[in-house]
Design a protein around this motif. Structure first.
Motif, mmCIF file in Angstrom:
data_model
loop_
_atom_site.group_PDB
_atom_site.id
_atom_site.type_symbol
_atom_site.label_atom_id
_atom_site.label_comp_id
_atom_site.label_asym_id
_atom_site.label_seq_id
_atom_site.Cartn_x
_atom_site.Cartn_y
_atom_site.Cartn_z
ATOM 1 N N ILE A 89 47.990 45.740 43.313
ATOM 2 C CA ILE A 89 49.411 45.460 43.062
ATOM 3 C C ILE A 89 49.555 45.027 41.608
ATOM 4 O O ILE A 89 49.172 43.907 41.245
ATOM 5 N N PRO A 90 50.075 45.902 40.734
ATOM 6 C CA PRO A 90 50.318 45.483 39.347
ATOM 7 C C PRO A 90 51.483 44.496 39.289
ATOM 8 O O PRO A 90 52.362 44.495 40.163
ATOM 9 N N GLU A 91 51.466 43.641 38.281
ATOM 10 C CA GLU A 91 52.542 42.651 38.086
ATOM 11 C C GLU A 91 52.798 41.861 39.373
ATOM 12 O O GLU A 91 53.945 41.648 39.768
ATOM 13 N N PHE A 92 51.729 41.421 40.006
ATOM 14 C CA PHE A 92 51.868 40.607 41.217
ATOM 15 C C PHE A 92 52.515 39.272 40.905
ATOM 16 O O PHE A 92 53.212 38.694 41.739
ATOM 17 N N ILE A 93 52.268 38.765 39.696
ATOM 18 C CA ILE A 93 52.930 37.550 39.234
ATOM 19 C C ILE A 93 53.660 37.849 37.935
ATOM 20 O O ILE A 93 53.374 38.841 37.256
ATOM 21 N N SER A 94 54.594 36.980 37.560
ATOM 22 C CA SER A 94 55.369 37.155 36.334
ATOM 23 C C SER A 94 54.623 36.586 35.132
ATOM 24 O O SER A 94 53.620 35.876 35.276
ATOM 25 N N PHE A 141 26.600 54.348 41.303
ATOM 26 C CA PHE A 141 27.986 54.087 40.913
ATOM 27 C C PHE A 141 28.957 54.839 41.829
ATOM 28 O O PHE A 141 28.770 56.016 42.137
ATOM 29 N N LEU A 142 30.011 54.153 42.263
ATOM 30 C CA LEU A 142 31.043 54.747 43.108
ATOM 31 C C LEU A 142 32.339 55.004 42.347
ATOM 32 O O LEU A 142 32.840 56.125 42.305
ATOM 33 N N CYS A 143 32.894 53.949 41.758
ATOM 34 C CA CYS A 143 34.172 54.073 41.067
ATOM 35 C C CYS A 143 34.458 52.781 40.320
ATOM 36 O O CYS A 143 33.741 51.789 40.471
ATOM 37 N N SER A 144 35.521 52.807 39.510
ATOM 38 C CA SER A 144 35.987 51.606 38.813
ATOM 39 C C SER A 144 37.460 51.376 39.120
ATOM 40 O O SER A 144 38.199 52.323 39.430
ATOM 41 N N MET A 145 37.852 50.122 39.026
ATOM 42 C CA MET A 145 39.259 49.741 39.144
ATOM 43 C C MET A 145 39.664 49.015 37.872
ATOM 44 O O MET A 145 38.956 48.095 37.418
ATOM 45 N N LEU A 146 40.790 49.405 37.290
ATOM 46 C CA LEU A 146 41.349 48.678 36.160
ATOM 47 C C LEU A 146 42.154 47.505 36.700
ATOM 48 O O LEU A 146 43.119 47.696 37.440
ATOM 49 N N LEU A 147 41.736 46.304 36.352
ATOM 50 C CA LEU A 147 42.460 45.097 36.761
ATOM 51 C C LEU A 147 43.277 44.623 35.571
ATOM 52 O O LEU A 147 42.757 44.002 34.649
ATOM 53 N N GLU A 148 44.551 44.923 35.580
ATOM 54 C CA GLU A 148 45.439 44.510 34.495
ATOM 55 C C GLU A 148 45.775 43.030 34.639
ATOM 56 O O GLU A 148 45.696 42.465 35.732
ATOM 57 N N ARG A 149 46.162 42.415 33.539
ATOM 58 C CA ARG A 149 46.592 41.020 33.625
ATOM 59 C C ARG A 149 47.824 40.929 34.520
ATOM 60 O O ARG A 149 48.675 41.813 34.538
ATOM 61 N N ARG A 150 47.861 39.879 35.323
ATOM 62 C CA ARG A 150 48.930 39.585 36.284
ATOM 63 C C ARG A 150 48.850 40.442 37.548
ATOM 64 O O ARG A 150 49.718 40.379 38.404
ATOM 65 N N SER A 151 47.807 41.251 37.676
ATOM 66 C CA SER A 151 47.667 42.107 38.860
ATOM 67 C C SER A 151 46.909 41.388 39.972
ATOM 68 O O SER A 151 46.277 40.354 39.762
ATOM 69 N N SER A 181 43.877 38.800 30.415
ATOM 70 C CA SER A 181 43.292 40.052 29.931
ATOM 71 C C SER A 181 42.998 40.962 31.112
ATOM 72 O O SER A 181 42.896 40.510 32.253
ATOM 73 N N HIS A 182 42.826 42.239 30.800
ATOM 74 C CA HIS A 182 42.361 43.206 31.797
ATOM 75 C C HIS A 182 40.835 43.120 31.902
ATOM 76 O O HIS A 182 40.175 42.448 31.100
ATOM 77 N N THR A 183 40.286 43.816 32.876
ATOM 78 C CA THR A 183 38.863 44.147 32.905
ATOM 79 C C THR A 183 38.701 45.388 33.762
ATOM 80 O O THR A 183 39.649 45.838 34.414
ATOM 81 N N LEU A 184 37.500 45.946 33.760
ATOM 82 C CA LEU A 184 37.147 47.012 34.702
ATOM 83 C C LEU A 184 36.191 46.436 35.735
ATOM 84 O O LEU A 184 35.164 45.850 35.383
ATOM 85 N N LEU A 185 36.535 46.591 36.991
ATOM 86 C CA LEU A 185 35.668 46.182 38.087
ATOM 87 C C LEU A 185 34.988 47.432 38.629
ATOM 88 O O LEU A 185 35.663 48.387 39.043
ATOM 89 N N ASP A 186 33.649 47.447 38.601
ATOM 90 C CA ASP A 186 32.870 48.609 39.005
ATOM 91 C C ASP A 186 32.277 48.398 40.389
ATOM 92 O O ASP A 186 31.842 47.294 40.731
ATOM 93 N N PHE A 187 32.203 49.471 41.172
ATOM 94 C CA PHE A 187 31.661 49.422 42.519
ATOM 95 C C PHE A 187 30.438 50.334 42.627
ATOM 96 O O PHE A 187 30.397 51.412 42.034
#
Length: 239
Positions: free
Chosen positions: A20-25, A159-169, A125-131
């Protein structure tokens, strides 16, 4: 009728990842960062590659002696519980991690101490979470595990995949993506968005090929510890 959590399912990923992007303000993000950095200095634990705060009690195989979450965390534990992925449970434990640019965490699993759903809010900040597939999936021809020291260094093969975790997500991880597979954050100062990032279509203004520079990231990992103990049962009688 489709719910918020139904819409959050990442259809391009193995089951089950929710985003969920922008989960918080922005105001909530600033408030939460202030609460984290206003915490007493003894609340921080310094590790070799990051520092962290533990709220709600210290998880232990025998059970957790609970402490009340502060209100600034309780609000979000209840908000996440309302999404329905913790069934009727309200998360009772929060791990706060601070990652400076270039810091990360080795692929790992959270283990059986927690209810098999984990949620994380990203701040700053963002990060990449890898699975990755688990180490025990990599076997030799005679059906015995190959040398674990070798397999621990060959994460690329699993390696399976990555998720971009944006700030506030908010990300939620459950099913085999939580119980079986490993997750980690590579130690680097910038991330290049590749085709392996399975939630790009949910990230506004981000596309394959983009280069994103990391800044300081604070993560709130919000979980439920089912096994609760009273202090006197855990500590026993003094002798």
């Amino acid at each position: 009728m489709e719910t918020l959590i139904d819409d959050a399912l990442v259809s391009k990923a193995p089951p089950s990842l929710y985003y969920i992007p922008e989960f918080i303000s922005k105001e909530e993000e600033a408030y939460l960062l202030k609460q984290v950095y206003d915490a007493p200095k003894p609340k921080w634990t310094q590790l070799s590659n990051r520092r962290l705060q533990n709220w709600g009690g210290l998880p232990h195989p025998k059970g957790m002696i609970p402490e009340d979450l502060p209100q600034w965390l309780k609000v979000y534990a209840e908000k996440i519980a309302g999404l329905g992925l913790f069934e009727d449970k309200v998360p009772n434990h929060v791990l706060v991690n601070e990652y400076l640019p270039g810091q990360g965490i080795m692929p790992h699993e959270d283990g059986p101490l927690y209810y098999p759903t984990v949620s994380t809010i990203s701040l700053g900040s963002h990060t990449l979470l890898d699975f990755y597939r688990p180490i025990t999936d990599t076997q030799s021809d005679d059906n015995t595990n190959i040398d674990l020291e070798v397999s621990k260094t060959s994460f690329e093969d699993r390696f399976l995949c990555s998720m971009l975790l944006e700030r506030r997500s908010l990300i939620l991880v459950r099913d085999d993506m939580y119980k079986v597979n490993l997750h980690g954050i590579a130690e680097r100062k910038e991330d290049i968005i590749s085709d392996n990032v399975v939630n790009v279509y949910k990230c506004d203004g981000v596309q394959t090929g983009d280069k994103l520079e990391r800044t300081t990231r604070v993560s709130l990992t919000i979980r439920y510890v089912p096994k609760i103990l009273k202090a006197k049962l855990f500590l026993g009688k003094k002798r």
